[in-house]
Design a protein around this motif. Structure first.
Motif: not given
Length: 141
Positions: A11-17
């Motif tokens: 999820t943290f990668i999704h939020n970063e993107l």
């Protein structure tokens, strides 16, 4: 342009993107199907390039890695596809999530004139640093 390559299911990668996509053109590459539909819906420029190896080669590489003797992800077919996708997108920066996964990318596409960011998380930022073969591959790049 900004390219986030080999992000993960996290999820943290999704939020970063999601935060970056308003300011940068993003190409999101993955090695396998990502079950997160929210991620696919968030990015129109999403590609999957499967990293596949034959059973014998995969087993041999696993034994060499397990013995901490050798680590390599070179794969001609994968490299050819990866090069075509990256060259077509022509990113200014390639952001690689997870050190171990970054090696899959760098072993198959490395341009000295390209800018890279490698983001280390979890196991790849801790326990894997005890593996000599892992450190040797990272130092190569």
């Amino acid at each position: 342009m900004f390219s986030d390559i080999f992000g993960g299911k996290n999820t943290f990668i999704h939020n970063e993107l999601i935060h970056l996509k308003d300011e940068f053109e993003i190409l999101y590459l993955a090695l396998e199907e990502i079950p997160n539909d929210r991620l696919k819906k968030s990015f129109s420029n999403f590609k999957i390039i499967p990293y596949k190896e034959g059973k014998i080669i995969k087993k041999l590489k696993w034994w060499l890695w397990k013995a901490d003797f050798y680590l390599s992800f070179r794969n001609r077919l994968f490299a050819k596809t990866l090069k075509q996708v990256v060259d077509d997108f022509s990113p200014e920066v390639i952001h690689l999530q997870f050190g171990y996964e970054a090696l899959k990318f760098l072993d198959n596409y490395y341009d000295v004139n390209q800018s890279y960011i490698i983001h280390f998380h979890g196991y790849g930022a801790s326990a894997l640093f005890r593996k000599k073969s892992y450190l040797k591959r990272l130092k190569y790049y």
